[in-house]
Structure formats: C-alpha cells, structure tokens
Design an enzyme around this catalytic site. Structure first.
Site, mmCIF file in Angstrom:
data_model
loop_
_atom_site.group_PDB
_atom_site.id
_atom_site.type_symbol
_atom_site.label_atom_id
_atom_site.label_comp_id
_atom_site.label_asym_id
_atom_site.label_seq_id
_atom_site.Cartn_x
_atom_site.Cartn_y
_atom_site.Cartn_z
ATOM 1 N N LYS A 34 0.813 -1.223 0.000
ATOM 2 C CA LYS A 34 0.000 0.000 0.000
ATOM 3 C C LYS A 34 0.843 1.268 0.000
ATOM 4 O O LYS A 34 0.580 2.194 -0.743
ATOM 5 C CB LYS A 34 -0.816 0.051 1.295
ATOM 6 C CG LYS A 34 -2.221 -0.375 1.201
ATOM 7 C CD LYS A 34 -2.896 -0.239 2.560
ATOM 8 C CE LYS A 34 -2.023 -0.786 3.658
ATOM 9 N NZ LYS A 34 -2.086 -0.130 4.929
ATOM 10 N N ARG A 64 -9.978 2.376 8.815
ATOM 11 C CA ARG A 64 -9.619 0.996 9.139
ATOM 12 C C ARG A 64 -10.744 0.251 9.827
ATOM 13 O O ARG A 64 -10.619 -0.937 10.109
ATOM 14 C CB ARG A 64 -8.423 1.008 10.080
ATOM 15 C CG ARG A 64 -7.137 0.461 9.483
ATOM 16 C CD ARG A 64 -6.040 0.790 10.455
ATOM 17 N NE ARG A 64 -4.876 -0.005 10.398
ATOM 18 C CZ ARG A 64 -3.730 0.391 9.842
ATOM 19 N NH1 ARG A 64 -3.655 1.521 9.202
ATOM 20 N NH2 ARG A 64 -2.678 -0.371 9.926
ATOM 21 N N ARG A 111 10.571 -7.183 5.464
ATOM 22 C CA ARG A 111 10.590 -5.754 5.782
ATOM 23 C C ARG A 111 11.135 -5.538 7.199
ATOM 24 O O ARG A 111 11.858 -4.591 7.450
ATOM 25 C CB ARG A 111 9.178 -5.173 5.674
ATOM 26 C CG ARG A 111 9.162 -3.667 5.857
ATOM 27 C CD ARG A 111 7.796 -3.085 5.635
ATOM 28 N NE ARG A 111 6.909 -3.335 6.751
ATOM 29 C CZ ARG A 111 5.637 -2.976 6.786
ATOM 30 N NH1 ARG A 111 5.099 -2.380 5.747
ATOM 31 N NH2 ARG A 111 4.887 -3.218 7.828
ATOM 32 N N ARG A 124 11.153 -2.017 11.999
ATOM 33 C CA ARG A 124 10.007 -1.358 12.636
ATOM 34 C C ARG A 124 9.643 -2.057 13.939
ATOM 35 O O ARG A 124 9.624 -3.281 14.008
ATOM 36 C CB ARG A 124 8.797 -1.399 11.686
ATOM 37 C CG ARG A 124 8.557 -0.082 10.996
ATOM 38 C CD ARG A 124 7.481 -0.214 9.957
ATOM 39 N NE ARG A 124 6.164 -0.512 10.516
ATOM 40 C CZ ARG A 124 5.033 -0.368 9.847
ATOM 41 N NH1 ARG A 124 5.058 0.080 8.610
ATOM 42 N NH2 ARG A 124 3.872 -0.672 10.397
ATOM 43 N N ARG A 136 -1.918 -7.467 13.497
ATOM 44 C CA ARG A 136 -2.358 -6.505 12.482
ATOM 45 C C ARG A 136 -3.103 -7.199 11.347
ATOM 46 O O ARG A 136 -4.095 -6.676 10.835
ATOM 47 C CB ARG A 136 -1.159 -5.692 11.967
ATOM 48 C CG ARG A 136 -0.854 -4.529 12.895
ATOM 49 C CD ARG A 136 0.630 -4.214 12.974
ATOM 50 N NE ARG A 136 1.177 -3.791 11.712
ATOM 51 C CZ ARG A 136 2.430 -4.060 11.317
ATOM 52 N NH1 ARG A 136 3.220 -4.769 12.084
ATOM 53 N NH2 ARG A 136 2.861 -3.608 10.187
HETATM 54 P P1 AMP Z 1 0.436 1.170 9.297
HETATM 55 O O1 AMP Z 1 1.742 1.843 8.987
HETATM 56 O O2 AMP Z 1 -0.683 1.652 8.424
HETATM 57 O O3 AMP Z 1 0.549 -0.323 9.332
HETATM 58 O O4 AMP Z 1 0.035 1.626 10.782
HETATM 59 C C1 AMP Z 1 0.860 1.337 11.876
HETATM 60 C C2 AMP Z 1 0.054 1.367 13.159
HETATM 61 O O5 AMP Z 1 -0.498 2.683 13.369
HETATM 62 C C3 AMP Z 1 -1.156 0.442 13.185
HETATM 63 O O6 AMP Z 1 -0.817 -0.898 13.539
HETATM 64 C C4 AMP Z 1 -2.018 1.111 14.249
HETATM 65 O O7 AMP Z 1 -1.503 0.866 15.544
HETATM 66 C C5 AMP Z 1 -1.789 2.587 13.952
HETATM 67 N N1 AMP Z 1 -2.777 3.089 12.974
HETATM 68 C C6 AMP Z 1 -2.534 3.515 11.696
HETATM 69 N N2 AMP Z 1 -3.651 3.907 11.093
HETATM 70 C C7 AMP Z 1 -4.651 3.726 11.985
HETATM 71 C C8 AMP Z 1 -6.059 3.926 11.959
HETATM 72 N N3 AMP Z 1 -6.679 4.370 10.851
HETATM 73 N N4 AMP Z 1 -6.762 3.639 13.082
HETATM 74 C C9 AMP Z 1 -6.162 3.195 14.201
HETATM 75 N N5 AMP Z 1 -4.841 2.947 14.292
HETATM 76 C C10 AMP Z 1 -4.085 3.211 13.197
#
Ligand code: AMP
Length: 198
Positions: A20, A95, A134, A140, A151
């Site tokens: 993404k 989400r 990754r 990370r 996740r």
């Molecule tokens: P990502 O980089 O999109 O995988 O996001 C990393 C982390 O940020 C996620 O595992 C959540 O803990 C938090 N996060 C990102 N976007 C959201 C969202 N829309 N709602 C809630 N938590 C989020």
C-alpha cells in the site's frame, strides 16, 4: 498534472505487507496529490517524542488500533490543510466502520467526496513473508511476529469488510497486489483514469 486535471480523492486499502505505502507514493506522484499515511504520521510523532506520539505508542507497538477519537481528530486536521484541496490518497485510514462514518463526515464538511477506493489483495502466507523481510530491512518496532499477526487479524476482521461497503457505493477498485511494483501501479492507474476523467 495540469490545472485542468480533475481532482483525485482516494483511499488505498489492503493488508499490511500488500504494498500500500509503495503504491500510495507512486499514485501521489502520478496524480500530483499528497499521500497521507496515518501510520507514518504516528511513527513520526513517536520518533519526535510528541504528546501524540506518547499517547499512541502503546497501541502501535502491539499492532492494536489507536483509539478512533485520536485517529479521527488527526485525519480531520490533516484533510483541512491547503495542500489537499485538489486531492489526496489516504493510506491506512479508514480501518474500521466507525472511521468510514467519520471520513464521510469530514469530507461532507469540506464539501467533497471520494473518487475511488483501491484495494490491494494478497494471501496471508505471501504477506507474512513480505513483512518478515521488511522487518529485517526497516526494523520497525511493530514488525514482531506477534504484532504482525495481530495486524493481519485486525485487518481481516475490521478493515477488509469495509471493501463491501465501498463496493456498494460503486467506489471499489480491487487489484491483485502480487507482482512487480510498476505492473501493479499500471493496473491501478488503468482502472482509476476513466473514473477520474483522465
Ligand atoms: P500502518 O503503517 O498503516 O501499518 O500503521 C501502523 C500502526 O499505526 C497500526 O498498527 C495502528 O496501531 C496505527 N494506525 C494507523 N492507522 C490507523 C487507523 N486508521 N486507526 C487506528 N490505528 C491506526
């Protein structure tokens, strides 16, 4: 892009590891719009030691969702900024169903609407493999085995069903996320352009 080009207000969804972020950056360039990643904004705040960063760190580290009121307020602020006037691509938001409702409200208040919701699909085994790679490269904090699994579970339970809601509004564009990066961008752009009138 020229000023005659129509706006592009997009959401990109897909499980973690589906590419993404990579595709969002490429589409941002193609359509000359900012890519807004809620995960990136949270990570920048955690790194910078801000109040928001301290608040969200316990959730992101475990792979849990940050509470909606925190995430929603952040997205509302971001979408009110000048650089998104002619479009944006949201990566990682909405989400869950409550965030879909909130996004509808934010956009209605701004007097705009989504042009498309892109969904990258990939199977779990492929995703796990990509995320492990990754983790080795990026280090990370939330790329531990448990947080990765968490996740993916949250995505399957709470986020994947949103595709149906957007399909019902005729906004969904589903694209296979397995393949070369350029090829996938090509598939996305080919589906998007006619919708955007490009
Ligand atoms: P990502 O980089 O999109 O995988 O996001 C990393 C982390 O940020 C996620 O595992 C959540 O803990 C938090 N996060 C990102 N976007 C959201 C969202 N829309 N709602 C809630 N938590 C989020």
């Amino acid at each position: 892009m020229s000023s005659s080009t129509p706006s592009a207000r997009l959401v990109i969804m897909g499980p973690q590891g589906a590419g993404k972020g990579t595709q969002a950056a490429r589409l941002a360039e193609t359509y000359d719009i900012p890519a807004i990643s809620t995960g990136d904004i949270f990570r920048a705040n955690i790194k910078g030691g801000t109040e928001l960063g301290r608040l969200v760190q316990e959730y992101t580290a475990k792979g849990d969702l940050v509470p909606d009121e925190v995430t929603n307020a952040m997205v509302r602020d971001r979408l009110a900024q000048d650089d998104v006037a002619s479009g944006f691509i949201l990566d990682g938001y909405p989400r869950n169903a409550a965030q879909v409702v909130e996004l509808d409200g934010i956009l209605a208040d701004l007097g705009v609407a989504l042009d498309g919701v892109l969904e990258l699909t990939a199977d779990r085994a492929e995703l796990l493999e990509r995320m492990r790679k990754r983790a080795e490269i990026e280090g990370r904090e939330d790329d531990t085995d448990e947080a990765i699994a968490r996740r993916l579970d949250i995505y399957a339970e709470q986020t994947a069903p949103l595709a149906d809601a957007y399909a019902a509004r005729d906004l969904l564009i589903q694209v296979d996320g397995i393949g070369e990066v350029e090829e996938i961008t090509g598939r996305l752009v080919a589906e998007l352009n006619p919708r955007l009138g490009v």
